[in-house]
Design an enzyme around this catalytic site. Structure first.
Site, short mmCIF file in Angstrom:
data_model
loop_
_atom_site.label_atom_id
_atom_site.label_comp_id
_atom_site.label_asym_id
_atom_site.label_seq_id
_atom_site.Cartn_x
_atom_site.Cartn_y
_atom_site.Cartn_z
N GLN A 1 0.86 -1.19 0.00
CA GLN A 1 0.00 0.00 0.00
C GLN A 1 0.90 1.24 0.00
O GLN A 1 1.48 1.60 1.02
CB GLN A 1 -0.93 -0.03 1.21
CG GLN A 1 -1.77 -1.30 1.29
CD GLN A 1 -2.80 -1.41 0.18
OE1 GLN A 1 -3.80 -0.69 0.17
NE2 GLN A 1 -2.56 -2.30 -0.76
N ARG B 1 -4.61 3.49 4.58
CA ARG B 1 -3.85 4.26 3.60
C ARG B 1 -4.21 3.78 2.19
O ARG B 1 -4.69 2.66 1.99
CB ARG B 1 -2.36 4.15 3.85
CG ARG B 1 -1.76 2.79 3.61
CD ARG B 1 -0.33 2.68 4.14
NE ARG B 1 0.50 3.82 3.78
CZ ARG B 1 0.87 4.76 4.66
NH1 ARG B 1 0.47 4.68 5.91
NH2 ARG B 1 1.61 5.76 4.27
N ALA C 1 -11.91 2.15 4.09
CA ALA C 1 -10.92 1.37 3.36
C ALA C 1 -10.05 2.26 2.47
O ALA C 1 -10.24 3.47 2.36
CB ALA C 1 -11.62 0.30 2.52
N HIS C 2 -9.08 1.61 1.80
CA HIS C 2 -8.09 2.37 1.02
C HIS C 2 -8.73 3.12 -0.15
O HIS C 2 -9.65 2.66 -0.79
CB HIS C 2 -6.95 1.48 0.54
CG HIS C 2 -7.37 0.28 -0.26
ND1 HIS C 2 -6.49 -0.72 -0.57
CD2 HIS C 2 -8.54 -0.07 -0.82
CE1 HIS C 2 -7.10 -1.63 -1.29
NE2 HIS C 2 -8.35 -1.27 -1.45
N ASN C 3 -8.20 4.33 -0.36
CA ASN C 3 -8.56 5.19 -1.48
C ASN C 3 -9.99 5.72 -1.43
O ASN C 3 -10.50 6.26 -2.40
CB ASN C 3 -8.31 4.50 -2.82
CG ASN C 3 -6.84 4.18 -3.03
OD1 ASN C 3 -6.43 3.03 -2.92
ND2 ASN C 3 -6.04 5.21 -3.28
#
Length: 345
Positions: free
Chosen positions: A202, A222, A243-245
């Site tokens: 990540q 991240r 969650a990511h993004n």
């Protein structure tokens, strides 16, 4: 309320809130309580008509309320068009933690030599500040916190005890992070080769805007490549998973146990009720409210209030409804055949 609680006159409070005052402005108060529980040295507030029944019997020194209810109060009044906002401001005047931080860096803290600390920074015992960290003026880092390498934290932000901020995170000014929350942990990214899982590094970060607040034991992952971004003035309750993004627009609010899957975008001024789940790669436009325990599996392009699922009911009734739910597809096909036959007749 403690012996150290501040003592303020009603006139002083009215000035700070910009409120109207009806009654003795020299009367002093030392705390804040509900209409039912307030004593003669406390202010009560009325922000919900459901509690109007408690107003005639209140023993409070004064009541903060809307001007339309002032005539019904048996005690002095502070009047505001938005009494709930006034209550929020009033609560901070009596916050027992305000101004009580010990100054400087505790000798049991570990601070990297190249970390840059602004003026008035407080770092508690057992906290760890890694290399390249920058803390703005007035930042408070509570006991046991970890701030990862190359992270930036803006002025007047506060990390309560045992917060973990991973490397390369950017946190704005006046941000509040409550105990146990984790900012910048790895997103859930793995590739399957048919036999097992391979971790995807990540490589992105997390950006928290100014005035964000994150509740205890919440996680903001991240980004996989770009950053996970939380806009200014976003309020996040406890036990929330982002969650990511993911991107969350400014001034939105997420209640407890909300879960947002990867790469979903939530607009500005949105409200997600407790337990709401958003699937990944969706877009939710500005001004959307999703009621508690709803599951959103498609993008929402029009502002408004959205719900899913069914409310609780007696178990036998729920079982009957569940059977009928499984029959809906067959009923729809039969209805289509009947409608077609009617058109062809």
């Amino acid at each position: 309320m403690t012996q150290d609680s501040p003592s303020l006159t009603l006139a002083e409070i009215a000035t700070q809130l910009g409120a109207g005052l009806q009654g003795d402005g020299e009367r002093r108060v030392r705390g804040l309580a509900t209409l039912r529980d307030a004593g003669p040295d406390q202010i009560a507030f009325l922000a919900n008509r459901a509690y109007l029944k408690d107003l005639p019997e209140t023993r409070a020194a004064a009541v903060l309320l809307h001007p339309s209810h002032a005539g019904e109060s048996p005690v002095p009044c502070l009047t505001l068009d938005n009494p709930y906002l006034g209550y929020a401001q009033l609560s901070r005047l009596f916050d027992p933690l305000a101004g009580r931080e010990a100054s400087g860096v505790h000798p049991a803290a570990t601070v990297a030599e190249d970390a840059r600390l602004g003026e008035g920074v407080v770092i508690g015992p057992q906290a760890v500040i890694e290399a390249g960290v920058e803390l703005g003026d007035g930042v408070v880092i509570g006991p046991g916190c970890v701030v990862g390498a190359d992270t930036r934290i803006g002025a007047e932000s506060r990390l309560h005890a045992n917060v973990t901020v991973y490397h390369g995170v950017s946190i704005g000014a006046r941000v509040i992070l409550h105990s146990g929350c984790v900012i910048g942990g790895d997103g859930f990214g793995f590739a399957h080769d048919g036999a097992g899982w391979h971790k995807i590094a990540q490589l992105g970060g997390v950006v928290l805007g100014d005035d964000v607040e994150v509740g205890s034991c919440s996680s903001i992952d991240r980004g996989a490549l770009g950053d996970t971004v939380i806009g200014e003035d976003v309020k996040i309750d406890s036990q929330v998973q982002i969650a990511h993004n993911v991107q969350v627009g400014a001034h939105s609010a997420l209640a407890g146990c909300v879960g947002i899957a990867g790469s979903t975008r939530v607009g500005r001024h949105c409200m997600l009720g407790g337990g709401v789940g958003l699937s990944g790669h969706l877009t939710v436009c500005d001004g959307v409210q999703v009621t508690g325990m709803s599951l959103v599996t498609n993008s929402i392009h029009e502002p408004g209030v959205y719900s899913s699922g069914t409310g609780a009911m007696e178990n036998a009734q729920w079982r009957r409804s569940a059977v009928r739910f499984k029959q809906l597809d067959d009923i729809a096909r039969r209805l289509n055949r009947l409608e077609k036959a009617g058109r062809d007749a």
